[in-house]
Motif scaffolding. Sequence first.
Motif, PDB file in Angstrom:
ATOM      1  N   GLN A   1       0.828  -1.213   0.000  1.00 49.20           N
ATOM      2  CA  GLN A   1       0.000   0.000   0.000  1.00 49.20           C
ATOM      3  C   GLN A   1       0.861   1.261   0.000  1.00 49.20           C
ATOM      4  OE1 GLN A   1      -3.393   0.068  -0.242  1.00 49.20           O
ATOM      5  NE2 GLN A   1      -3.198  -2.144  -0.478  1.00 49.20           N
ATOM      6  N   PRO A   2       0.415   2.312  -0.698  1.00 50.79           N
ATOM      7  CA  PRO A   2       1.180   3.573  -0.702  1.00 50.79           C
ATOM      8  C   PRO A   2       1.385   4.153   0.696  1.00 50.79           C
ATOM      9  CG  PRO A   2      -0.497   3.614  -2.412  1.00 50.79           C
ATOM     10  CD  PRO A   2      -0.720   2.358  -1.600  1.00 50.79           C
ATOM     11  N   HIS A   3       0.377   4.067   1.571  1.00 51.31           N
ATOM     12  CA  HIS A   3       0.529   4.617   2.927  1.00 51.31           C
ATOM     13  C   HIS A   3       1.578   3.841   3.718  1.00 51.31           C
ATOM     14  CE1 HIS A   3      -3.043   1.922   3.008  1.00 51.31           C
ATOM     15  NE2 HIS A   3      -2.414   1.414   4.055  1.00 51.31           N
ATOM     16  N   THR A   4       1.676   2.533   3.500  1.00 53.34           N
ATOM     17  CA  THR A   4       2.689   1.738   4.193  1.00 53.34           C
ATOM     18  C   THR A   4       4.074   2.045   3.644  1.00 53.34           C
ATOM     19  OG1 THR A   4       1.088  -0.022   4.612  1.00 53.34           O
ATOM     20  CG2 THR A   4       3.416  -0.604   4.793  1.00 53.34           C
ATOM     21  N   LYS A   5       4.187   2.155   2.343  1.00 54.51           N
ATOM     22  CA  LYS A   5       5.482   2.486   1.739  1.00 54.51           C
ATOM     23  C   LYS A   5       5.980   3.838   2.231  1.00 54.51           C
ATOM     24  CE  LYS A   5       5.082  -0.347  -2.380  1.00 54.51           C
ATOM     25  NZ  LYS A   5       5.056  -0.370  -3.844  1.00 54.51           N
ATOM     26  N   ARG A   6       5.082   4.806   2.360  1.00 54.32           N
ATOM     27  CA  ARG A   6       5.456   6.124   2.884  1.00 54.32           C
ATOM     28  C   ARG A   6       5.945   5.996   4.320  1.00 54.32           C
ATOM     29  NH1 ARG A   6       1.992  10.214   5.592  1.00 54.32           N
ATOM     30  NH2 ARG A   6       3.335  12.028   5.790  1.00 54.32           N
ATOM     31  N   PHE A   7       5.204   5.244   5.145  1.00 54.98           N
ATOM     32  CA  PHE A   7       5.603   5.049   6.532  1.00 54.98           C
ATOM     33  C   PHE A   7       6.997   4.437   6.619  1.00 54.98           C
ATOM     34  CE2 PHE A   7       5.991   2.209  10.182  1.00 54.98           C
ATOM     35  CZ  PHE A   7       5.843   3.111  11.223  1.00 54.98           C
ATOM     36  N   LEU A   8       7.231   3.384   5.848  1.00 58.28           N
ATOM     37  CA  LEU A   8       8.527   2.698   5.881  1.00 58.28           C
ATOM     38  C   LEU A   8       9.663   3.619   5.456  1.00 58.28           C
ATOM     39  CD1 LEU A   8       7.443  -0.761   4.422  1.00 58.28           C
ATOM     40  CD2 LEU A   8       7.965  -0.212   6.812  1.00 58.28           C
ATOM     41  N   ALA A   9       9.405   4.484   4.484  1.00 53.63           N
ATOM     42  CA  ALA A   9      10.439   5.405   3.998  1.00 53.63           C
ATOM     43  C   ALA A   9      10.717   6.535   4.983  1.00 53.63           C
ATOM     44  CB  ALA A   9      10.028   5.985   2.649  1.00 53.63           C
ATOM     45  N   GLU A  10       9.690   7.051   5.626  1.00 51.78           N
ATOM     46  CA  GLU A  10       9.844   8.235   6.472  1.00 51.78           C
ATOM     47  C   GLU A  10      10.182   7.923   7.930  1.00 51.78           C
ATOM     48  OE1 GLU A  10       6.854  11.228   6.069  1.00 51.78           O
ATOM     49  OE2 GLU A  10       6.755  10.974   3.895  1.00 51.78           O
ATOM     50  N   ARG A  11       9.909   6.745   8.398  1.00 47.84           N
ATOM     51  CA  ARG A  11      10.081   6.441   9.821  1.00 47.84           C
ATOM     52  C   ARG A  11      11.537   6.488  10.282  1.00 47.84           C
ATOM     53  NH1 ARG A  11       9.334  -0.152  10.067  1.00 47.84           N
ATOM     54  NH2 ARG A  11      11.280  -0.566   8.954  1.00 47.84           N
ATOM     55  N   GLU A  12      12.470   6.147   9.406  1.00 47.45           N
ATOM     56  CA  GLU A  12      13.874   6.004   9.803  1.00 47.45           C
ATOM     57  C   GLU A  12      14.462   7.266  10.419  1.00 47.45           C
ATOM     58  OE1 GLU A  12      15.375   3.082  10.031  1.00 47.45           O
ATOM     59  OE2 GLU A  12      13.490   2.238   9.266  1.00 47.45           O
ATOM     60  N   GLN A  13      14.010   8.432   9.976  1.00 46.71           N
ATOM     61  CA  GLN A  13      14.560   9.684  10.502  1.00 46.71           C
ATOM     62  C   GLN A  13      14.259   9.890  11.983  1.00 46.71           C
ATOM     63  OE1 GLN A  13      12.524  13.187   8.801  1.00 46.71           O
ATOM     64  NE2 GLN A  13      10.939  11.747   8.125  1.00 46.71           N
ATOM     65  N   PHE A  14      13.275   9.163  12.513  1.00 44.80           N
ATOM     66  CA  PHE A  14      12.863   9.322  13.904  1.00 44.80           C
ATOM     67  C   PHE A  14      13.430   8.250  14.831  1.00 44.80           C
ATOM     68  CE2 PHE A  14       9.135  10.653  11.229  1.00 44.80           C
ATOM     69  CZ  PHE A  14       9.410  12.003  11.295  1.00 44.80           C
ATOM     70  N   LEU A  15      14.070   7.230  14.266  1.00 46.23           N
ATOM     71  CA  LEU A  15      14.401   6.023  15.023  1.00 46.23           C
ATOM     72  C   LEU A  15      15.890   5.863  15.310  1.00 46.23           C
ATOM     73  CD1 LEU A  15      12.206   3.515  13.000  1.00 46.23           C
ATOM     74  CD2 LEU A  15      11.597   4.711  15.119  1.00 46.23           C
ATOM     75  N   VAL A  16      16.161   5.163  16.417  1.00 46.73           N
ATOM     76  CA  VAL A  16      17.517   4.678  16.675  1.00 46.73           C
ATOM     77  C   VAL A  16      17.551   3.157  16.659  1.00 46.73           C
ATOM     78  CG1 VAL A  16      18.280   6.721  17.933  1.00 46.73           C
ATOM     79  CG2 VAL A  16      17.267   4.818  19.195  1.00 46.73           C
ATOM     80  N   GLY A  17      16.380   2.510  16.615  1.00 50.28           N
ATOM     81  CA  GLY A  17      16.357   1.058  16.564  1.00 50.28           C
ATOM     82  C   GLY A  17      14.982   0.507  16.261  1.00 50.28           C
ATOM     83  N   THR A  18      14.974  -0.687  15.666  1.00 53.49           N
ATOM     84  CA  THR A  18      13.741  -1.405  15.340  1.00 53.49           C
ATOM     85  C   THR A  18      13.962  -2.893  15.570  1.00 53.49           C
ATOM     86  OG1 THR A  18      13.237   0.197  13.589  1.00 53.49           O
ATOM     87  CG2 THR A  18      12.032  -1.880  13.531  1.00 53.49           C
ATOM     88  N   GLU A  19      13.017  -3.537  16.239  1.00 50.78           N
ATOM     89  CA  GLU A  19      13.038  -4.992  16.430  1.00 50.78           C
ATOM     90  C   GLU A  19      11.714  -5.545  15.907  1.00 50.78           C
ATOM     91  OE1 GLU A  19      13.827  -6.160  20.504  1.00 50.78           O
ATOM     92  OE2 GLU A  19      14.861  -4.245  20.811  1.00 50.78           O
ATOM     93  N   VAL A  20      11.778  -6.548  15.030  1.00 48.99           N
ATOM     94  CA  VAL A  20      10.575  -7.141  14.450  1.00 48.99           C
ATOM     95  C   VAL A  20      10.531  -8.623  14.809  1.00 48.99           C
ATOM     96  CG1 VAL A  20       9.307  -7.630  12.315  1.00 48.99           C
ATOM     97  CG2 VAL A  20      10.678  -5.533  12.502  1.00 48.99           C
ATOM     98  N   THR A  21       9.390  -9.066  15.298  1.00 51.55           N
ATOM     99  CA  THR A  21       9.164 -10.478  15.580  1.00 51.55           C
ATOM    100  C   THR A  21       7.920 -10.917  14.813  1.00 51.55           C
ATOM    101  OG1 THR A  21      10.066 -10.217  17.808  1.00 51.55           O
ATOM    102  CG2 THR A  21       8.766 -12.199  17.384  1.00 51.55           C
ATOM    103  N   PHE A  22       8.090 -11.894  13.914  1.00 55.30           N
ATOM    104  CA  PHE A  22       6.955 -12.468  13.201  1.00 55.30           C
ATOM    105  C   PHE A  22       6.354 -13.578  14.053  1.00 55.30           C
ATOM    106  CE2 PHE A  22       9.051 -10.358   9.744  1.00 55.30           C
ATOM    107  CZ  PHE A  22       8.025  -9.998   8.891  1.00 55.30           C
ATOM    108  N   LEU A  23       5.018 -13.670  14.025  1.00 56.53           N
ATOM    109  CA  LEU A  23       4.297 -14.631  14.844  1.00 56.53           C
ATOM    110  C   LEU A  23       3.348 -15.449  13.976  1.00 56.53           C
ATOM    111  CD1 LEU A  23       3.174 -12.006  17.513  1.00 56.53           C
ATOM    112  CD2 LEU A  23       5.108 -13.588  17.737  1.00 56.53           C
TER     113      LEU A  23
END
Length: 107
Positions: free
Chosen positions: A73-95
């Motif tokens: 989705q375009p809204h998800t792609k935008r989120f993924l592209a723009e979020r990095e500027q705000f972050l120092v770390g990301t942890e993802v766990t698939f369930l």
Amino acid sequence: MSKGLGLVVRFTLRDQTAAVAFDQLCAETMEGIKRQEPGTLAYVTHVPADEPLIRVFYELYADRAAFEAHEAQPHTKRFLAEREQFLVGTEVTFLDAVAGKVPLRPG
């Protein structure tokens, strides 16, 4: 439930200014999710008690295809592209869903 797919994502934000901007980006993204993603059964953001610079997402999809539709989705792609500027770390766990109760799908 055997086809369900879930994610828990933990974001660590840079500072309080980044947290405010990240929360706004999340709110904008959520509008697209609500309108355009019937296979997204739950998408909830949380702030853990006493951790103001942490955001935890819980995401539940009907199946892998619904997750892939979300990612496209375009809204998800935008989120993924723009979020990095705000972050120092990301942890993802698939369930993989085994059992539980989920909201009824519309339709």
